[in-house]
Write an enzyme that holds these catalytic residues in place. Structure first.
Site, PDB file in Angstrom:
ATOM      1  N   TYR A  58      12.209 -17.448  -3.403  1.00  0.00           N
ATOM      2  CA  TYR A  58      12.893 -18.826  -3.442  1.00  0.00           C
ATOM      3  C   TYR A  58      13.901 -18.455  -2.300  1.00  0.00           C
ATOM      4  O   TYR A  58      14.603 -17.548  -2.307  1.00  0.00           O
ATOM      5  CB  TYR A  58      14.026 -18.784  -4.429  1.00  0.00           C
ATOM      6  CG  TYR A  58      13.248 -19.404  -5.753  1.00  0.00           C
ATOM      7  CD1 TYR A  58      12.541 -20.607  -5.951  1.00  0.00           C
ATOM      8  CD2 TYR A  58      13.336 -18.870  -6.968  1.00  0.00           C
ATOM      9  CE1 TYR A  58      11.828 -21.107  -6.938  1.00  0.00           C
ATOM     10  CE2 TYR A  58      12.639 -18.940  -8.210  1.00  0.00           C
ATOM     11  CZ  TYR A  58      12.139 -20.318  -8.217  1.00  0.00           C
ATOM     12  OH  TYR A  58      11.212 -20.674  -9.458  1.00  0.00           O
ATOM     13  N   ASP A  82       8.918 -26.399  -5.226  1.00  0.00           N
ATOM     14  CA  ASP A  82       9.062 -27.642  -6.137  1.00  0.00           C
ATOM     15  C   ASP A  82      10.450 -27.396  -6.861  1.00  0.00           C
ATOM     16  O   ASP A  82      10.888 -28.482  -7.734  1.00  0.00           O
ATOM     17  CB  ASP A  82       7.895 -27.807  -7.149  1.00  0.00           C
ATOM     18  CG  ASP A  82       7.868 -26.242  -7.821  1.00  0.00           C
ATOM     19  OD1 ASP A  82       8.716 -25.479  -7.983  1.00  0.00           O
ATOM     20  OD2 ASP A  82       6.640 -26.328  -8.439  1.00  0.00           O
ATOM     21  N   HIS A 131       5.419 -26.441 -11.755  1.00  0.00           N
ATOM     22  CA  HIS A 131       6.308 -25.490 -12.250  1.00  0.00           C
ATOM     23  C   HIS A 131       6.639 -25.586 -13.750  1.00  0.00           C
ATOM     24  O   HIS A 131       7.293 -25.372 -14.700  1.00  0.00           O
ATOM     25  CB  HIS A 131       7.926 -25.686 -11.716  1.00  0.00           C
ATOM     26  CG  HIS A 131       8.858 -24.637 -11.334  1.00  0.00           C
ATOM     27  ND1 HIS A 131       9.152 -24.089 -10.123  1.00  0.00           N
ATOM     28  CD2 HIS A 131       9.320 -23.688 -12.394  1.00  0.00           C
ATOM     29  CE1 HIS A 131       9.729 -23.057 -10.124  1.00  0.00           C
ATOM     30  NE2 HIS A 131       9.985 -22.806 -11.464  1.00  0.00           N
TER      31      HIS A 131
END
Ligand code: FMN
Length: 386
Positions: free
Chosen positions: A152, A182, A279
Protein backbone atom coordinates in the site's frame (compact mmCIF):
# COMPACT_ATOMS: atom_id res chain seq x y z
CA UNK A 1 -33.25 -53.89 21.04
CA UNK A 2 -29.75 -53.75 22.55
CA UNK A 3 -29.07 -50.87 24.90
CA UNK A 4 -27.04 -48.07 23.33
CA UNK A 5 -23.49 -48.05 24.70
CA UNK A 6 -23.75 -44.47 25.81
CA UNK A 7 -26.52 -41.96 26.06
CA UNK A 8 -26.57 -39.05 23.61
CA UNK A 9 -25.72 -36.72 26.52
CA UNK A 10 -22.43 -38.44 27.27
CA UNK A 11 -21.53 -38.29 23.56
CA UNK A 12 -22.00 -34.53 23.38
CA UNK A 13 -18.62 -32.85 22.97
CA UNK A 14 -17.68 -30.43 25.70
CA UNK A 15 -17.17 -26.75 24.89
CA UNK A 16 -13.41 -27.05 24.68
CA UNK A 17 -13.51 -30.14 22.49
CA UNK A 18 -11.09 -29.75 19.56
CA UNK A 19 -11.99 -31.99 16.64
CA UNK A 20 -8.99 -33.39 14.77
CA UNK A 21 -8.21 -31.26 11.72
CA UNK A 22 -8.73 -34.29 9.44
CA UNK A 23 -12.36 -34.38 10.54
CA UNK A 24 -12.93 -30.91 9.07
CA UNK A 25 -14.06 -31.70 5.56
CA UNK A 26 -14.42 -28.38 3.80
CA UNK A 27 -13.43 -24.73 4.05
CA UNK A 28 -16.72 -23.75 5.70
CA UNK A 29 -16.11 -26.26 8.51
CA UNK A 30 -12.61 -24.87 8.95
CA UNK A 31 -14.05 -21.35 9.21
CA UNK A 32 -16.57 -22.57 11.81
CA UNK A 33 -13.78 -24.17 13.84
CA UNK A 34 -11.61 -21.04 13.64
CA UNK A 35 -14.60 -18.95 14.72
CA UNK A 36 -14.72 -20.96 17.95
CA UNK A 37 -11.01 -20.68 18.59
CA UNK A 38 -9.87 -17.17 17.73
CA UNK A 39 -10.47 -14.03 19.81
CA UNK A 40 -13.73 -12.29 18.99
CA UNK A 41 -12.03 -9.15 17.81
CA UNK A 42 -9.81 -11.09 15.44
CA UNK A 43 -12.85 -12.90 14.11
CA UNK A 44 -14.68 -9.59 13.57
CA UNK A 45 -11.66 -8.21 11.72
CA UNK A 46 -11.36 -11.24 9.43
CA UNK A 47 -15.07 -11.87 8.86
CA UNK A 48 -16.19 -8.30 8.36
CA UNK A 49 -16.84 -6.58 5.05
CA UNK A 50 -18.21 -3.23 4.00
CA UNK A 51 -21.68 -1.83 4.60
CA UNK A 52 -24.30 -4.53 4.05
CA UNK A 53 -21.85 -7.27 3.02
CA UNK A 54 -23.55 -7.41 -0.39
CA UNK A 55 -20.31 -7.83 -2.32
CA UNK A 56 -18.87 -10.30 0.19
CA UNK A 57 -22.07 -12.36 0.07
CA UNK A 58 -22.12 -12.24 -3.72
CA UNK A 59 -18.45 -13.31 -3.85
CA UNK A 60 -19.39 -16.36 -1.83
CA UNK A 61 -22.38 -17.32 -3.96
CA UNK A 62 -21.48 -16.32 -7.51
CA UNK A 63 -19.70 -19.55 -8.45
CA UNK A 64 -22.81 -21.54 -7.53
CA UNK A 65 -24.61 -20.14 -10.56
CA UNK A 66 -21.93 -21.26 -12.98
CA UNK A 67 -22.38 -24.84 -14.10
CA UNK A 68 -19.76 -27.25 -15.41
CA UNK A 69 -19.89 -29.55 -18.46
CA UNK A 70 -18.16 -32.82 -17.59
CA UNK A 71 -16.95 -35.03 -20.47
CA UNK A 72 -17.08 -38.82 -20.30
CA UNK A 73 -14.71 -41.67 -21.12
CA UNK A 74 -11.58 -39.62 -20.68
CA UNK A 75 -8.68 -41.36 -18.91
CA UNK A 76 -8.22 -39.45 -15.68
CA UNK A 77 -5.65 -41.67 -13.98
CA UNK A 78 -3.20 -38.80 -13.99
CA UNK A 79 -4.10 -35.34 -12.75
CA UNK A 80 -1.49 -32.59 -12.57
CA UNK A 81 -2.38 -29.38 -10.71
CA UNK A 82 0.92 -27.64 -11.32
CA UNK A 83 1.09 -24.50 -13.42
CA UNK A 84 3.30 -21.46 -13.92
CA UNK A 85 2.81 -17.97 -12.55
CA UNK A 86 4.93 -15.22 -14.10
CA UNK A 87 7.18 -17.97 -15.44
CA UNK A 88 7.66 -19.67 -12.05
CA UNK A 89 6.47 -23.21 -11.49
CA UNK A 90 3.93 -23.62 -8.70
CA UNK A 91 2.32 -26.82 -7.44
CA UNK A 92 -1.28 -25.60 -7.40
CA UNK A 93 -3.29 -22.94 -9.26
CA UNK A 94 -4.38 -21.22 -6.03
CA UNK A 95 -2.33 -18.85 -3.93
CA UNK A 96 -2.46 -17.15 -0.55
CA UNK A 97 -3.71 -13.59 -1.09
CA UNK A 98 -2.20 -10.79 1.00
CA UNK A 99 -4.04 -10.44 4.28
CA UNK A 100 -3.04 -8.28 7.21
CA UNK A 101 -2.24 -9.47 10.70
CA UNK A 102 -2.28 -13.23 10.61
CA UNK A 103 -0.90 -13.44 14.14
CA UNK A 104 -4.26 -12.29 15.46
CA UNK A 105 -5.46 -15.78 14.52
CA UNK A 106 -2.51 -17.81 15.76
CA UNK A 107 1.09 -17.22 16.87
CA UNK A 108 2.34 -19.16 13.82
CA UNK A 109 1.28 -16.08 11.83
CA UNK A 110 2.39 -15.50 8.25
CA UNK A 111 5.46 -17.71 8.77
CA UNK A 112 3.14 -20.61 9.56
CA UNK A 113 1.22 -19.86 6.38
CA UNK A 114 4.50 -19.85 4.43
CA UNK A 115 5.51 -23.21 5.83
CA UNK A 116 2.10 -24.66 4.99
CA UNK A 117 2.23 -23.18 1.47
CA UNK A 118 5.67 -24.76 0.99
CA UNK A 119 4.15 -28.23 1.27
CA UNK A 120 2.08 -27.49 -1.84
CA UNK A 121 4.62 -25.25 -3.54
CA UNK A 122 1.93 -22.57 -3.48
CA UNK A 123 2.56 -18.86 -4.04
CA UNK A 124 2.09 -16.61 -1.01
CA UNK A 125 1.59 -12.86 -1.38
CA UNK A 126 2.70 -11.13 1.82
CA UNK A 127 0.69 -8.15 3.03
CA UNK A 128 2.18 -4.71 3.51
CA UNK A 129 0.53 -4.96 6.91
CA UNK A 130 1.65 -8.43 7.84
CA UNK A 131 2.18 -9.13 11.51
CA UNK A 132 5.73 -10.39 10.94
CA UNK A 133 8.57 -8.95 8.90
CA UNK A 134 9.04 -10.25 5.34
CA UNK A 135 12.44 -11.59 6.43
CA UNK A 136 10.83 -13.61 9.26
CA UNK A 137 8.07 -14.90 7.00
CA UNK A 138 10.28 -16.28 4.23
CA UNK A 139 12.97 -17.52 6.62
CA UNK A 140 13.93 -21.10 5.79
CA UNK A 141 11.51 -21.40 2.85
CA UNK A 142 12.60 -23.82 0.11
CA UNK A 143 14.37 -22.04 -2.75
CA UNK A 144 11.67 -22.93 -5.29
CA UNK A 145 8.85 -21.47 -3.15
CA UNK A 146 7.38 -18.33 -4.72
CA UNK A 147 6.57 -15.16 -2.77
CA UNK A 148 5.21 -11.77 -3.78
CA UNK A 149 5.12 -8.68 -1.60
CA UNK A 150 2.03 -6.45 -1.52
CA UNK A 151 2.37 -2.72 -1.10
CA UNK A 152 0.00 0.00 0.00
CA UNK A 153 1.75 3.19 -1.05
CA UNK A 154 2.09 5.29 2.09
CA UNK A 155 1.50 8.99 2.43
CA UNK A 156 5.01 9.10 3.76
CA UNK A 157 6.57 7.79 0.56
CA UNK A 158 10.00 7.31 2.18
CA UNK A 159 8.49 4.49 4.29
CA UNK A 160 7.28 2.70 1.17
CA UNK A 161 10.62 3.26 -0.55
CA UNK A 162 12.45 1.79 2.45
CA UNK A 163 10.25 -1.34 2.33
CA UNK A 164 10.73 -1.68 -1.43
CA UNK A 165 14.49 -1.57 -0.86
CA UNK A 166 14.23 -4.37 1.67
CA UNK A 167 12.19 -6.46 -0.74
CA UNK A 168 14.59 -5.72 -3.59
CA UNK A 169 17.39 -7.00 -1.42
CA UNK A 170 15.53 -10.34 -1.24
CA UNK A 171 15.03 -10.63 -4.99
CA UNK A 172 15.89 -14.31 -4.89
CA UNK A 173 12.74 -14.83 -2.77
CA UNK A 174 10.26 -12.21 -3.97
CA UNK A 175 9.19 -12.62 -7.59
CA UNK A 176 7.00 -9.51 -7.81
CA UNK A 177 5.58 -6.48 -6.05
CA UNK A 178 1.78 -6.39 -5.86
CA UNK A 179 0.31 -2.91 -5.74
CA UNK A 180 -3.15 -2.88 -4.18
CA UNK A 181 -5.38 -0.25 -5.78
CA UNK A 182 -8.87 -0.86 -4.45
CA UNK A 183 -8.63 0.56 -0.92
CA UNK A 184 -7.34 4.14 -1.02
CA UNK A 185 -9.69 4.61 1.92
CA UNK A 186 -11.04 1.78 4.05
CA UNK A 187 -14.55 0.50 3.54
CA UNK A 188 -17.07 0.97 6.33
CA UNK A 189 -16.82 -2.30 8.22
CA UNK A 190 -19.40 -2.01 10.95
CA UNK A 191 -18.87 -5.42 12.52
CA UNK A 192 -15.27 -4.54 12.99
CA UNK A 193 -16.16 -1.16 14.48
CA UNK A 194 -18.65 -2.78 16.83
CA UNK A 195 -16.03 -5.10 18.20
CA UNK A 196 -14.20 -2.07 19.54
CA UNK A 197 -11.02 -3.08 17.90
CA UNK A 198 -9.09 -0.02 18.89
CA UNK A 199 -6.66 1.59 16.55
CA UNK A 200 -3.22 2.00 18.02
CA UNK A 201 -3.69 -0.92 20.35
CA UNK A 202 -3.95 -4.39 18.83
CA UNK A 203 -2.97 -3.05 15.45
CA UNK A 204 0.25 -1.49 16.61
CA UNK A 205 1.18 -4.61 18.52
CA UNK A 206 0.52 -6.79 15.51
CA UNK A 207 2.26 -4.77 12.82
CA UNK A 208 5.99 -5.13 13.09
CA UNK A 209 7.09 -4.69 9.53
CA UNK A 210 7.74 -0.99 9.54
CA UNK A 211 4.43 -0.20 7.85
CA UNK A 212 2.71 2.98 8.83
CA UNK A 213 0.38 1.49 11.40
CA UNK A 214 -0.78 4.76 12.84
CA UNK A 215 -2.59 7.54 11.14
CA UNK A 216 -3.44 10.38 13.45
CA UNK A 217 -6.89 11.85 13.33
CA UNK A 218 -9.71 10.19 11.42
CA UNK A 219 -11.17 7.37 13.42
CA UNK A 220 -14.85 6.65 13.54
CA UNK A 221 -16.49 5.23 10.48
CA UNK A 222 -14.50 2.32 9.16
CA UNK A 223 -11.22 3.89 10.17
CA UNK A 224 -9.93 1.52 12.81
CA UNK A 225 -7.47 -0.17 10.55
CA UNK A 226 -6.23 2.60 8.35
CA UNK A 227 -2.55 2.40 7.63
CA UNK A 228 -1.66 5.77 6.17
CA UNK A 229 -2.41 4.68 2.62
CA UNK A 230 -2.04 7.43 0.05
CA UNK A 231 -5.19 8.61 -1.74
CA UNK A 232 -3.38 10.51 -4.50
CA UNK A 233 -2.32 7.55 -6.67
CA UNK A 234 -2.92 7.84 -10.43
CA UNK A 235 -2.24 5.79 -13.56
CA UNK A 236 0.05 8.55 -14.76
CA UNK A 237 2.27 9.00 -11.73
CA UNK A 238 2.16 5.92 -9.55
CA UNK A 239 3.41 3.19 -11.89
CA UNK A 240 6.50 5.20 -12.99
CA UNK A 241 7.16 5.99 -9.31
CA UNK A 242 6.92 2.32 -8.36
CA UNK A 243 9.07 1.20 -11.28
CA UNK A 244 11.72 3.66 -10.15
CA UNK A 245 11.93 1.92 -6.78
CA UNK A 246 11.73 -1.75 -7.66
CA UNK A 247 13.44 -4.07 -10.13
CA UNK A 248 10.68 -6.62 -9.68
CA UNK A 249 7.72 -7.17 -11.99
CA UNK A 250 4.53 -5.41 -10.91
CA UNK A 251 1.16 -7.04 -10.26
CA UNK A 252 -1.87 -4.75 -9.90
CA UNK A 253 -4.49 -5.90 -7.39
CA UNK A 254 -8.06 -4.68 -7.13
CA UNK A 255 -9.01 -4.28 -10.82
CA UNK A 256 -12.81 -4.35 -11.13
CA UNK A 257 -13.63 -3.21 -14.66
CA UNK A 258 -12.50 -4.18 -18.16
CA UNK A 259 -11.48 -0.55 -18.72
CA UNK A 260 -8.93 -0.70 -15.91
CA UNK A 261 -7.81 -4.17 -16.98
CA UNK A 262 -7.15 -2.72 -20.43
CA UNK A 263 -5.22 0.21 -18.97
CA UNK A 264 -3.15 -2.16 -16.84
CA UNK A 265 -2.27 -4.22 -19.91
CA UNK A 266 -0.98 -1.04 -21.58
CA UNK A 267 1.73 -1.08 -18.90
CA UNK A 268 3.01 -4.52 -19.90
CA UNK A 269 5.68 -5.81 -19.72
CA UNK A 270 6.39 -3.95 -16.50
CA UNK A 271 2.94 -4.93 -15.25
CA UNK A 272 2.94 -8.68 -15.63
CA UNK A 273 -0.36 -9.60 -13.99
CA UNK A 274 -3.56 -8.16 -12.60
CA UNK A 275 -5.64 -9.52 -9.76
CA UNK A 276 -9.36 -9.04 -10.30
CA UNK A 277 -10.49 -8.44 -6.75
CA UNK A 278 -12.88 -6.42 -4.65
CA UNK A 279 -10.79 -6.92 -1.52
CA UNK A 280 -13.08 -9.66 -0.25
CA UNK A 281 -15.95 -7.17 -0.18
CA UNK A 282 -14.06 -5.02 2.32
CA UNK A 283 -13.65 -1.93 0.14
CA UNK A 284 -16.62 -0.85 -1.96
CA UNK A 285 -19.87 -2.60 -1.19
CA UNK A 286 -21.96 -3.56 -4.26
CA UNK A 287 -18.76 -3.75 -6.34
CA UNK A 288 -18.80 -6.73 -8.73
CA UNK A 289 -17.39 -10.15 -7.94
CA UNK A 290 -14.14 -10.87 -9.78
CA UNK A 291 -15.75 -13.43 -12.04
CA UNK A 292 -18.01 -10.71 -13.51
CA UNK A 293 -14.96 -8.62 -14.35
CA UNK A 294 -13.40 -11.72 -15.88
CA UNK A 295 -16.46 -12.10 -18.11
CA UNK A 296 -16.30 -8.38 -19.03
CA UNK A 297 -12.69 -8.80 -20.11
CA UNK A 298 -13.58 -11.86 -22.17
CA UNK A 299 -16.24 -9.79 -23.93
CA UNK A 300 -14.57 -6.41 -24.42
CA UNK A 301 -10.80 -6.88 -24.43
CA UNK A 302 -9.90 -10.60 -24.62
CA UNK A 303 -6.57 -9.69 -26.21
CA UNK A 304 -5.20 -8.73 -22.80
CA UNK A 305 -5.06 -12.41 -21.77
CA UNK A 306 -2.08 -12.76 -24.10
CA UNK A 307 -0.35 -9.66 -22.70
CA UNK A 308 -0.65 -10.14 -18.96
CA UNK A 309 -1.75 -12.86 -16.58
CA UNK A 310 -5.17 -12.44 -15.03
CA UNK A 311 -5.60 -13.74 -11.49
CA UNK A 312 -8.80 -13.51 -9.44
CA UNK A 313 -9.80 -13.69 -5.80
CA UNK A 314 -12.89 -13.47 -3.60
CA UNK A 315 -15.18 -16.16 -2.29
CA UNK A 316 -13.15 -19.21 -3.28
CA UNK A 317 -14.43 -22.05 -1.08
CA UNK A 318 -14.41 -25.16 -3.25
CA UNK A 319 -12.29 -26.89 -5.85
CA UNK A 320 -15.13 -26.36 -8.33
CA UNK A 321 -14.77 -22.57 -7.76
CA UNK A 322 -11.07 -22.81 -8.61
CA UNK A 323 -11.76 -24.80 -11.76
CA UNK A 324 -14.55 -22.47 -12.93
CA UNK A 325 -12.35 -19.38 -12.60
CA UNK A 326 -9.56 -21.09 -14.52
CA UNK A 327 -11.98 -22.22 -17.25
CA UNK A 328 -13.02 -18.59 -17.71
CA UNK A 329 -9.43 -17.43 -18.21
CA UNK A 330 -7.92 -16.86 -14.75
CA UNK A 331 -4.35 -18.13 -14.42
CA UNK A 332 -4.69 -18.50 -10.64
CA UNK A 333 -7.11 -17.83 -7.79
CA UNK A 334 -6.34 -16.26 -4.44
CA UNK A 335 -7.45 -17.26 -0.93
CA UNK A 336 -7.92 -14.50 1.61
CA UNK A 337 -10.05 -15.50 4.58
CA UNK A 338 -9.63 -19.22 3.87
CA UNK A 339 -5.94 -19.06 4.78
CA UNK A 340 -6.60 -16.88 7.86
CA UNK A 341 -9.33 -19.17 9.13
CA UNK A 342 -7.12 -22.19 8.42
CA UNK A 343 -4.52 -20.57 10.65
CA UNK A 344 -7.17 -19.87 13.28
CA UNK A 345 -8.38 -23.47 13.21
CA UNK A 346 -4.96 -24.97 13.88
CA UNK A 347 -1.97 -22.75 13.09
CA UNK A 348 0.30 -24.01 10.32
CA UNK A 349 -1.40 -27.43 10.38
CA UNK A 350 -4.77 -25.72 9.90
CA UNK A 351 -3.53 -23.93 6.80
CA UNK A 352 -2.11 -27.21 5.52
CA UNK A 353 -5.51 -28.83 6.03
CA UNK A 354 -7.17 -25.96 4.14
CA UNK A 355 -4.80 -26.28 1.18
CA UNK A 356 -5.03 -30.06 1.25
CA UNK A 357 -8.83 -29.93 1.01
CA UNK A 358 -8.74 -27.44 -1.84
CA UNK A 359 -6.07 -29.38 -3.69
CA UNK A 360 -8.06 -32.63 -3.39
CA UNK A 361 -11.33 -30.95 -4.40
CA UNK A 362 -9.69 -29.30 -7.41
CA UNK A 363 -8.19 -32.61 -8.54
CA UNK A 364 -11.52 -34.40 -8.09
CA UNK A 365 -13.28 -31.71 -10.11
CA UNK A 366 -10.73 -31.92 -12.92
CA UNK A 367 -10.95 -35.70 -13.04
CA UNK A 368 -14.75 -35.60 -13.12
CA UNK A 369 -14.57 -33.04 -15.93
CA UNK A 370 -12.20 -35.28 -17.88
CA UNK A 371 -9.16 -33.02 -17.60
CA UNK A 372 -5.59 -34.07 -16.77
CA UNK A 373 -3.81 -30.74 -16.80
CA UNK A 374 -4.56 -27.13 -15.90
CA UNK A 375 -3.72 -26.03 -19.45
CA UNK A 376 -6.66 -28.09 -20.78
CA UNK A 377 -9.23 -26.03 -18.84
CA UNK A 378 -11.24 -23.59 -20.94
CA UNK A 379 -14.70 -22.15 -21.56
CA UNK A 380 -15.89 -25.32 -23.26
CA UNK A 381 -16.27 -26.78 -19.77
CA UNK A 382 -18.65 -24.03 -18.69
CA UNK A 383 -22.38 -24.19 -19.31
CA UNK A 384 -22.99 -20.98 -21.21
CA UNK A 385 -26.72 -20.90 -20.61
CA UNK A 386 -26.12 -19.62 -17.07
N1 FMN B 1 -5.61 -7.23 0.57
C1 FMN B 1 -4.46 -6.54 0.41
O1 FMN B 1 -4.09 -6.25 -0.73
N2 FMN B 1 -3.69 -6.18 1.49
C2 FMN B 1 -4.03 -6.48 2.77
O2 FMN B 1 -3.32 -6.16 3.71
C3 FMN B 1 -5.25 -7.19 2.95
N3 FMN B 1 -5.65 -7.50 4.21
C4 FMN B 1 -6.77 -8.25 4.37
C5 FMN B 1 -7.15 -8.63 5.66
C6 FMN B 1 -8.25 -9.44 5.84
C7 FMN B 1 -8.65 -9.82 7.22
C8 FMN B 1 -9.00 -9.89 4.73
C9 FMN B 1 -10.18 -10.79 4.91
C10 FMN B 1 -8.63 -9.51 3.46
C11 FMN B 1 -7.52 -8.68 3.25
N4 FMN B 1 -7.14 -8.31 1.96
C12 FMN B 1 -6.00 -7.57 1.81
C13 FMN B 1 -7.89 -8.76 0.79
C14 FMN B 1 -7.39 -10.14 0.31
O3 FMN B 1 -6.13 -10.03 -0.29
C15 FMN B 1 -8.31 -10.75 -0.76
O4 FMN B 1 -8.48 -9.83 -1.81
C16 FMN B 1 -9.69 -11.15 -0.23
O5 FMN B 1 -9.63 -11.58 1.11
C17 FMN B 1 -10.26 -12.27 -1.09
O6 FMN B 1 -11.53 -12.64 -0.64
P1 FMN B 1 -11.82 -13.92 0.29
O7 FMN B 1 -11.47 -13.51 1.67
O8 FMN B 1 -13.24 -14.19 0.08
O9 FMN B 1 -10.91 -15.03 -0.21
Amino acid sequence: LPEPESTPETEMPSDDYRPPLESLLNLDEIEQEATKRIPKKAWAYYFSASDDLITKTFNNSVYRDILLRPRMLVDCTECDLSTTLLGNKVGVPFFVAPAAMARLAHPDGEHGIAKAAARFNALQVISNNASMTPEQIVDGAPSEQMFGWQIYVQNQRDKSVAMLKRINAMKDRFKFVCLTLDAPVPGKRELDEKSNFERGNNVQAAVTNGGDAQRPGGGGVGQQLFFGTACDLTWKTTLPWLAQHTDLPIVLKGIQTHEDAYLAAQHAPQVKAIILSNHGGRAMDTAPPAVHTLLEIRKYCPEIFSKIEVWVDGGIRRGTDVVKALCLGAKAVGLGRAALFGLGAGGQAGVERTLEILEAETATCMRLLGVKRISELGPKFINSRR
